[in-house]
Design an enzyme around this catalytic site. Structure first.
Site, PDB file in Angstrom:
ATOM      1  N   GLU A  82       1.043  -1.407   0.381  1.00  0.00           N
ATOM      2  CA  GLU A  82      -0.159  -0.228   0.173  1.00  0.00           C
ATOM      3  C   GLU A  82       1.032   1.405  -0.590  1.00  0.00           C
ATOM      4  OE1 GLU A  82      -2.312  -1.182   3.711  1.00  0.00           O
ATOM      5  OE2 GLU A  82      -2.901  -3.001   2.742  1.00  0.00           O
ATOM      6  N   HIS A  99      -1.986  -0.499  16.253  1.00  0.00           N
ATOM      7  CA  HIS A  99      -0.710   0.316  15.316  1.00  0.00           C
ATOM      8  C   HIS A  99       0.816   0.260  15.521  1.00  0.00           C
ATOM      9  CE1 HIS A  99      -3.632   1.156  12.046  1.00  0.00           C
ATOM     10  NE2 HIS A  99      -2.125   1.525  11.671  1.00  0.00           N
ATOM     11  N   GLU A 113      -4.434  -6.902   2.294  1.00  0.00           N
ATOM     12  CA  GLU A 113      -3.380  -7.992   2.692  1.00  0.00           C
ATOM     13  C   GLU A 113      -3.614  -8.819   2.381  1.00  0.00           C
ATOM     14  OE1 GLU A 113      -5.200  -5.022   5.426  1.00  0.00           O
ATOM     15  OE2 GLU A 113      -3.166  -3.725   5.283  1.00  0.00           O
ATOM     16  N   PHE A 146       1.418  -2.565   9.102  1.00  0.00           N
ATOM     17  CA  PHE A 146       1.639  -2.479  10.245  1.00  0.00           C
ATOM     18  C   PHE A 146       1.479  -3.864  10.406  1.00  0.00           C
ATOM     19  CE2 PHE A 146       0.647   1.762   9.725  1.00  0.00           C
ATOM     20  CZ  PHE A 146       1.407   2.626  10.518  1.00  0.00           C
ATOM     21  N   ASP A 189       0.490  -5.454  13.262  1.00  0.00           N
ATOM     22  CA  ASP A 189      -0.706  -5.724  13.966  1.00  0.00           C
ATOM     23  C   ASP A 189      -1.566  -6.142  12.893  1.00  0.00           C
ATOM     24  OD1 ASP A 189      -1.203  -3.253  16.230  1.00  0.00           O
ATOM     25  OD2 ASP A 189       0.413  -2.839  14.030  1.00  0.00           O
TER      26      ASP A 189
END
Lengths: 324, 325
Positions: free
Chosen positions: B28, B129, B60, B83, B85
């Protein structure tokens, strides 16, 4: 439609091989001679064969848990497959994949997949390789009607459109997601794929010639830089979700009716376009198929199990740490 | 040359894309004018073109999965999971697909993919995050997990990661991006599975990784002023794990503090403590002390976040407690 006599023979041989291979597998499995968990493809054979007939080893497919037919259609050797399905050392994956993870990289077969919807992102990656290298290859993901609801499938549809990947979404709508009747009427899966911005169509999955026609167009579109295509092949799941599932949840009358009308092999042979396949030719092909399967089982039952050290091999290509 | 970790990663991507045209970058915003969130991919699109620096939608599973599929079929993708996460929305493609291709295909597969991802707390980015999550990744057979703590290591380890034929997760601590140090010019390759001894000492061993290696170093410098000689080990890669360096240092010092930004249960600190209990018991003069984040999410508020992350003070207190045992 352009179909050479050799292709016609291949189409029949492959469909029939899948059928006989799996019927024999079922019988051996029922006798407890094969390990694990298997999912039978019967009555869907025309889809895999039509899809892969014009592919080469440089084209890719990502398969599903119901993957034996895809393997055979993509050119995997019967003996090496059987050795793998029986989890033997000399199997395609050294016995460490088995039915639900069988792969043959040399044939562009990127693996069955025990995760429903696991394959499409991988197939998108293979399509990205083809696009980046500009080698004219295409990549196909087989997707069940159950998997069509997974987020990975939606993400892959979108990525394929955004990046204009040479990819085919081959939906096999056998109308049952495990034990549950698909609530979507036929055609809704293609409609959804089309909404992402790619050509999509609904094809009778037991009509080999219609399937082949659609696949040829989709593959040509991919090779020519025209981006992805979705095909919803409507078919019938002849047996249960897995071998041993008696399908008590299905309306038995409807099942019998569907079974009768959706067998692709007699339909293929009855088609005027298959007229070149004489009874004699068919008989010869059948004999060769049965001999190959017999030989495969003979070799498989005499084959060695993987040695204990294989537990630790091929986790990595190179690892500087401890595995045990 | 002196540079920041951010610059070192950017430079390494330039070098490796130059060296091997099979290397592509996808994720991204990676082809945006500012080169992603922290400018890591700055300049790559102009130099290598949009066919090799690929902006993707926010997707993702498809990013990671397609990177895996592309690696399986001949490219060497460097995918960005912005991230760590976001592992929550793409774990299947890592856990069940990429990590297992080689094993379940009986050695047929080669999956040279790198997943770069930002980890860690300390910048006020809150519960979704700021996590570490590397213990979760290091527990998966089939992938390697790399955690550089300085710019030189970032360059050397990323070079190795991109050239490695196995899948690698490259964890970049967001609080370290602007840390500067001397970085070797030209080609610089560091092996995996080799920790570095970032400070030598004789009284106690402090093990850290990623940002906690920096915190351990700062603690050691302050302890030196108090006359305590601490040896600092930066693990650098978590899988493979350099167990020998930890055990050798412990044999010398007899005392161990492990500093880890993970939540405490099933953390890297627990792994090291387990290793030492099993294979270094005879060399221990005091119980192993673990300094970790608490068993809580990462709070957004800076005042609580400061207490969440292992601090120099907590490390020093743990060292002093261990020494006074």
């Amino acid at each position: 439609m352009d179909m050479s006599p050799e292709k016609l023979v291949d189409a029949y041989r492959l469909m029939k091989t899948i059928r006989e291979f799996e019927e024999r597998m079922r019988s051996e499995y029922q006798q407890g001679k094969l390990p694990g968990f298997i999912h039978i493809y019967r009555n869907q054979e025309a889809i895999a064969v039509a899809a892969c007939l014009d592919m080469t080893n440089e084209d890719y497919i990502a398969s599903t848990h119901r993957g034996h037919g895809h393997c055979i259609a993509k050119g995997c050797e019967i003996e090496a497959m059987l050795l793998e399905l029986a989890c033997k050392e000399d199997g395609l994956c050294n016995g460490k994949g088995g039915s639900m993870h069988i792969a043959d990289m040399s044939k562009g077969m990127l693996g069955a997949n025990a995760i429903v919807g696991g394959g499409p992102p991988i197939a998108a990656g293979a399509a990205l390789t083809a696009k980046t290298l500009g080698n004219g290859a295409v990549s196909m993901a087989f997707i069940g009607d159950g998997a069509s609801d997974q987020g990975t499938v939606a993400e892959s549809l979108n990525l394929a459109v955004v990046l204009q990947l040479p990819m085919i979404f081959m939906y096999e709508n056998n109308r049952y997601a495990e034990f549950t009747r698909s609530p979507k009427p036929d055609g809704r899966i293609a409609e959804r794929a089309g909404a992402f911005g790619m050509p999509s169509e609904v094809i009778d999955g037991s009509d080999f010639f219609a399937m082949y026609d659609a696949c040829q167009q989709a593959i040509a579109r991919g090779r020519d830089g025209g981006g992805p295509t979705a095909i919803e092949a409507v078919c019938n799941r002849y047996y249960g979700h897995f071998e041993g599932d008696a399908q008590a949840y299905r309306d038995q009358e409807e099942l019998a009716q569907e079974r009768a009308v959706s067998d692709p092999i007699p339909r293929f042979l009855a088609d005027p376009r298959a007229a070149a396949l004489t009874a004699e030719k068919i008989a010869d092909i059948d004999v060769a198929i049965m001999a190959e399967i017999d030989r495969g089982f003979e070799v498989t039952y005499a084959a060695a199990d993987p040695t204990p050290d294989k537990l630790y091999t091929d986790v990595y290509i190179h690892y500087e740490g401890r595995l045990r | 040359m002196k540079m920041t970790i951010r610059e070192a990663i950017n430079l390494t991507l330039h070098q490796e894309m130059e060296r091997d045209e099979r290397v592509i970058v996808l994720g991204e915003d990676v082809a945006s004018d500012q080169g992603g969130v922290y400018g890591i991919t700055d300049g790559l699109p102009a130099k290598f073109g949009l066919h090799r620096v690929i902006d993707t939608p926010i997707t993702e599973s498809a990013i990671v999965g397609a990177a895996g599929g592309a690696a399986l079929t001949g490219l060497r993708p460097v995918a960005e999971l912005m991230f760590v996460d976001f592992l929550g929305v793409c774990l299947d493609q890592i856990l069940n697909q990429i990590a297992k291709f080689r094993y379940m295909f009986g050695g047929q597969a080669r999956t040279p993919v790198v997943i770069r991802t930002m980890i860690g707390a300390g910048t006020g980015t809150g519960p979704q995050h700021s996590q570490i999550l590397y213990p979760l990744l290091a527990a998966i057979p089939g992938i390697k997990v790399v955690t550089p703590a300085n710019a030189a290591d970032a360059k050397g380890l990323l070079t190795t990661a991109i050239r490695d034929d196995d899948p690698v997760i490259f964890c970049e601590h967001k609080a370290l991006y602007m840390d500067e140090c001397e970085v070797p010019d030209g080609e610089y390759v560091l092996p995996f599975g080799q920790a570095s001894i970032s400070a030598e000492g004789s009284d106690i061993t402090i093990v850290g990784m990623s940002r906690t290696a920096v915190i351990a170093g700062e603690a050691a410098a302050k302890l030196a002023q108090k006359g305590i000689s601490a040896e600092v080990i930066d693990l650098r890669t978590l899988s493979p794990l350099d167990e020998a360096s930890v055990l050798e240092s412990l044999a010398k010092t007899g005392r161990l503090v492990v500093v880890d930004e993970s939540n405490p249960y099933c953390s890297m600190a627990s792994e090291i403590a387990g290793l030492v209990a099993e294979r270094g018991f005879d060399t221990l003069d005091a119980p192993v002390k673990r300094v970790t984040s608490p068993h809580t999410p990462v709070p957004a508020t800076p005042c609580l976040e400061a207490d969440y992350v292992p601090s120099v003070e907590r490390v020093m207190a743990a060292v002093e407690e261990t020494l006074s045992y």
